[in-house]
Scaffold this active site. Structure first.
Site, PDB file in Angstrom:
ATOM      1  CE  LYS A 214     -11.180 -20.571 -15.311  1.00 46.31           C
ATOM      2  NZ  LYS A 214     -10.664 -20.024 -13.988  1.00 46.31           N
ATOM      3  NE  ARG A 249      -9.461 -25.415  -9.841  1.00 49.80           N
ATOM      4  CZ  ARG A 249     -10.247 -25.537 -10.958  1.00 49.80           C
ATOM      5  NH1 ARG A 249     -10.060 -25.089 -12.081  1.00 49.80           N
ATOM      6  NH2 ARG A 249     -11.244 -26.273 -10.701  1.00 49.80           N
TER       7      ARG A 249
HETATM    8  N1  HH2 Z   1     -11.799 -22.051 -12.081  1.00 47.79           N
HETATM    9  C1  HH2 Z   1     -12.905 -22.988 -11.948  1.00 47.79           C
HETATM   10  C2  HH2 Z   1     -13.101 -23.594 -10.883  1.00 47.79           C
HETATM   11  N2  HH2 Z   1     -12.648 -23.450  -9.543  1.00 47.79           N
HETATM   12  N3  HH2 Z   1     -10.961 -22.329  -8.388  1.00 47.79           N
HETATM   13  C3  HH2 Z   1      -9.763 -21.403  -8.420  1.00 47.79           C
HETATM   14  N4  HH2 Z   1      -9.028 -21.368  -7.289  1.00 47.79           N
HETATM   15  N5  HH2 Z   1      -9.375 -20.742  -9.423  1.00 47.79           N
HETATM   16  C4  HH2 Z   1     -10.103 -20.852 -10.637  1.00 47.79           C
HETATM   17  O1  HH2 Z   1      -9.892 -20.274 -11.473  1.00 47.79           O
HETATM   18  C5  HH2 Z   1     -11.173 -21.792 -10.772  1.00 47.79           C
HETATM   19  C6  HH2 Z   1     -11.495 -22.720  -9.532  1.00 47.79           C
HETATM   20  C7  HH2 Z   1     -13.690 -23.281 -13.251  1.00 47.79           C
HETATM   21  O2  HH2 Z   1     -13.013 -24.238 -14.009  1.00 47.79           O
HETATM   22  P1  HH2 Z   1     -13.362 -25.737 -13.925  1.00 47.79           P
HETATM   23  O3  HH2 Z   1     -13.381 -26.602 -12.686  1.00 47.79           O
HETATM   24  O4  HH2 Z   1     -12.832 -26.441 -15.047  1.00 47.79           O
HETATM   25  O5  HH2 Z   1     -14.924 -25.699 -14.587  1.00 47.79           O
HETATM   26  P2  HH2 Z   1     -16.400 -25.739 -13.613  1.00 47.79           P
HETATM   27  O6  HH2 Z   1     -16.503 -24.783 -12.748  1.00 47.79           O
HETATM   28  O7  HH2 Z   1     -17.275 -25.794 -14.897  1.00 47.79           O
HETATM   29  O8  HH2 Z   1     -16.406 -27.258 -12.828  1.00 47.79           O
END
Ligand code: HH2
Length: 270
Positions: A214, A249
């Site tokens: 992040k 995660r």
């Molecule tokens: N962060 C993201 C997405 N989903 N779910 C939970 N429970 N906690 C988190 O911190 C979280 C999440 C954002 O990360 P990522 O999936 O890598 O990116 P994007 O939202 O751009 O797909």
């Protein structure tokens, strides 16, 4: 539903089936490739694979329901039939419902079950729910977020939503909570939440944390490219475990599993 391992933290591997995710968007040509990648995350030690079809990065626009379904359902179905425990990362009740039907066992809602339809889907299923705190919506969440006491506000929201879900019949052991690092938080809000993570655990549910790659990590280290933030992600992940997190995660499953093994051996030595 899914049971957490009693003797070690759990690892949730990230599988983004999106063209625009912040660190790994557009990685797969089709659902077969995405499912293969999901299986490789499980083989590397992920306890759960979190499938998402809508980016929630700051500024992201909503994806229509049909498009989100088209992206995620074949992947969920294929992974579930290979025996991989699947979590569906969605804010839409229709997508969650269809994913559960396709074999998903966890609903991961970054809106924290604020939508009544999401509460209904959770209540009608036996799924585990991950309640995440987000201030605002992805499209506006980073425009001047403000908290008097970020930990109290996040804790209050998570406890309130857990109460709501419990009152509708979701069992206590099927509820996880997540402070939502990077979701409507200033840099220092993220740091304070991690430093005081034990206060979030004190509400009595397993805490899941997503710090992997992040941007607050890049702000600290100076690394501008998300996928090069491996060391940063490991350091932050282990710190979260030290503060009581039960589920991480992550994008980099193999590295995280190795880091957890070393951390645990050191904790249990002597
Ligand atoms: N962060 C993201 C997405 N989903 N779910 C939970 N429970 N906690 C988190 O911190 C979280 C999440 C954002 O990360 P990522 O999936 O890598 O990116 P994007 O939202 O751009 O797909």
């Amino acid at each position: 539903m899914i049971r957490l391992p009693a003797d070690r933290p759990a690892v949730m591997g990230i599988l983004n089936v999106t063209p625009d995710s912040f660190s790994d968007g557009g990685a797969f040509a089709d659902w077969r490739e995405a499912a293969d990648y999901g299986r490789s995350l499980a083989a590397a030690g992920a306890d759960i694979v979190d499938v998402g079809g809508e980016s929630t990065r700051p500024g992201a626009v909503e994806v229509p329901v049909e498009e989100e379904m088209r992206r995620v359902i074949p992947v969920v179905s294929e992974l579930a039939s290979s025996g991989v425990p699947v979590s569906i990362d969605t804010r839409k009740a229709t997508v969650a419902e269809e994913a559960l039907r396709a074999g998903a066992v966890v609903i991961n809602d970054v809106s924290g079950f604020r939508a009544p339809d999401m509460v209904r889907v959770a209540a009608e299923s036996q799924a585990t729910v991950c309640i995440m705190h987000m201030k605002g919506e992805p499209r506006n969440m980073q425009s001047a977020p403000f908290y008097k006491d970020v930990v109290e506000e996040v804790k209050g929201f998570l406890a309130g939503q857990a109460d709501l879900l419990s009152s509708r019949g979701v069992r206590h052991e099927n509820i996880w909570v997540d402070p939502g690092i990077g979701f409507g938080k200033r840099h220092d809000d993220n740091l304070v939440l991690l430093r005081r993570l034990e206060e979030i655990s004190s509400i009595g549910f397993p805490v899941l944390v997503g710090v992997s790659r992040k941007s607050f990590l890049g702000t600290i280290s100076g690394e501008a490219t998300p996928r090069l933030r491996l060391g940063e992600s490991m350091a932050a992940g282990l710190y979260c475990l030290q503060q009581g997190a039960r589920i991480l995660r992550v994008h980099d499953v193999a590295a995280t599993v190795g880091a957890i093994r070393v951390w645990q051996a050191l904790q249990n030595s002597g």
